[in-house]
Design a protein around this motif. Structure first.
Motif, short mmCIF file in Angstrom:
data_model
loop_
_atom_site.label_atom_id
_atom_site.label_comp_id
_atom_site.label_asym_id
_atom_site.label_seq_id
_atom_site.Cartn_x
_atom_site.Cartn_y
_atom_site.Cartn_z
N LYS A 14 -12.70 -60.66 102.52
CA LYS A 14 -11.93 -60.63 101.29
C LYS A 14 -12.29 -59.36 100.53
CE LYS A 14 -10.68 -63.28 97.18
NZ LYS A 14 -10.87 -64.54 96.41
N LYS A 19 1.88 -51.97 102.41
CA LYS A 19 1.42 -53.31 102.04
C LYS A 19 0.27 -53.24 101.05
CE LYS A 19 2.88 -55.73 106.24
NZ LYS A 19 2.45 -56.57 107.39
N SER A 57 0.51 -54.65 97.02
CA SER A 57 -0.25 -55.85 96.71
C SER A 57 -0.28 -56.08 95.21
CB SER A 57 -1.69 -55.72 97.24
OG SER A 57 -2.47 -56.81 96.85
N VAL A 58 0.15 -57.25 94.79
CA VAL A 58 0.28 -57.55 93.36
C VAL A 58 -1.08 -57.85 92.74
CG1 VAL A 58 1.30 -59.11 91.66
CG2 VAL A 58 2.63 -58.40 93.66
N GLN A 59 -1.83 -58.74 93.36
CA GLN A 59 -3.12 -59.17 92.80
C GLN A 59 -4.24 -58.16 93.09
OE1 GLN A 59 -3.67 -61.68 90.84
NE2 GLN A 59 -1.63 -62.57 90.96
N LYS A 60 -4.02 -57.29 94.09
CA LYS A 60 -5.02 -56.33 94.56
C LYS A 60 -6.16 -57.01 95.32
CE LYS A 60 -2.86 -52.82 92.84
NZ LYS A 60 -2.14 -51.92 93.75
N SER A 61 -6.18 -58.34 95.34
CA SER A 61 -7.15 -59.06 96.16
C SER A 61 -6.46 -59.51 97.44
CB SER A 61 -7.69 -60.28 95.41
OG SER A 61 -8.60 -59.90 94.41
N ILE A 62 -7.02 -59.16 98.57
CA ILE A 62 -6.39 -59.51 99.84
C ILE A 62 -7.43 -60.00 100.84
CG2 ILE A 62 -4.48 -57.89 99.56
CD1 ILE A 62 -5.88 -56.00 101.47
N ASP A 91 -2.21 -61.56 100.67
CA ASP A 91 -2.61 -61.62 99.27
C ASP A 91 -3.35 -62.91 98.99
OD1 ASP A 91 -1.68 -59.21 97.96
OD2 ASP A 91 0.35 -59.89 98.40
N THR A 92 -4.31 -62.85 98.07
CA THR A 92 -5.06 -64.04 97.68
C THR A 92 -5.35 -63.96 96.18
OG1 THR A 92 -7.02 -65.38 98.19
CG2 THR A 92 -7.31 -62.99 98.17
N THR A 93 -6.06 -64.95 95.66
CA THR A 93 -6.36 -64.98 94.23
C THR A 93 -7.48 -64.00 93.90
OG1 THR A 93 -7.85 -66.85 94.60
CG2 THR A 93 -5.58 -67.34 93.92
N ASP A 94 -7.51 -63.57 92.66
CA ASP A 94 -8.47 -62.57 92.19
C ASP A 94 -9.69 -63.28 91.61
OD1 ASP A 94 -9.82 -60.48 91.09
OD2 ASP A 94 -8.27 -59.90 89.67
#
Length: 226
Positions: A10, A55, A59-64, A87-90
């Motif tokens: 992550k 990609k 990335s919207v959240q910047k956490s991937i 993408d995942t939660t920050d």
């Protein structure tokens, strides 16, 4: 090199992705990230193939989450065409982000004790500079910056060469630089987050101080004559 084909990493995308070209003409991207595996405590350079550049940028959240990657012992992470991202939660704090994008100013002597890839900011006087040096793969411009503890070469890469030009004798503050150690010599490289500020107040303050000292000396001489 550690093969992480079955593992999941992550990461938080810290800054914009630089697009570069190899001598073979192959396009690839480079960016700085913070990784969950190191508790977001250090920056990892990530090298990614052309197919993943967009990609990363979108990335919207910047956490991937990254699957199928390799990681060198010095922390560099490489992705390939077979790597997958999602993408995942920050879960990273703003404090963690800020300390890398806007690191504290330290003197040049201290910078030379830092490890490769550490982030620093500095303030000093421009001693000299080169022209923009162009190659098929990159462009760079080098400034030699000095403070009271020494001097150091600062290399501006890619679009960062457009910062300036800065004349010899200019007092500047440069933030978010990356330490490089090669052949026993320390230098600094720009990053996508590098910014420069001309320290105009420094010159005016220095002038005021000299003016004050001049009149203090006159006052002392007058008292001695009496």
């Amino acid at each position: 090199m550690l093969d992480k084909n079955g593992a999941i990493q992550k990461i938080f995308i810290l800054e914009n992705t630089d697009v570069r070209t190899k001598s073979t003409g192959e396009i690839y991207g480079v960016t700085g990230v913070l990784a969950k595996s190191t508790n977001y405590s250090q920056i990892h350079d990530v090298f990614l193939p052309e197919k993943l550049i967009q990609k990363f940028k979108e990335s919207v959240q910047k956490s991937i989450i990254v699957r199928k990657y390799s990681q060198k012992e010095d922390g560099f992470i490489s992705l390939t065409d077979s790597s997958t991202i999602m993408d995942t939660t920050d879960d990273i704090s703003q404090e963690d982000i800020t300390k890398f994008l806007n690191p504290d100013i330290v003197d040049i002597a201290t910078i030379k004790t830092k490890k490769r890839n550490e982030r620093v900011s500095l303030q000093g006087i421009v001693e000299k500079s080169t022209r923009i040096i162009e190659t098929p793969q990159s462009s760079r411009k080098i400034y030699t910056i000095a403070d009271t503890s020494g001097n150091i070469d600062v290399k501006f890469w890619g679009d960062k060469t457009s910062l300036g030009p800065f004349q010899d004798g200019t007092n500047i503050k440069i933030t978010a630089l990356k330490v490089d150690q090669y052949g026993g010599r320390c230098s600094l490289n720009s990053t996508p987050s590098t910014a420069v500020q001309i320290n105009e107040d420094y010159d005016s303050l220095q002038g005021d101080v000299q003016y004050f000292i001049y009149f203090t000396n006159v006052s002392i001489q007058f008292q001695m004559i009496d």
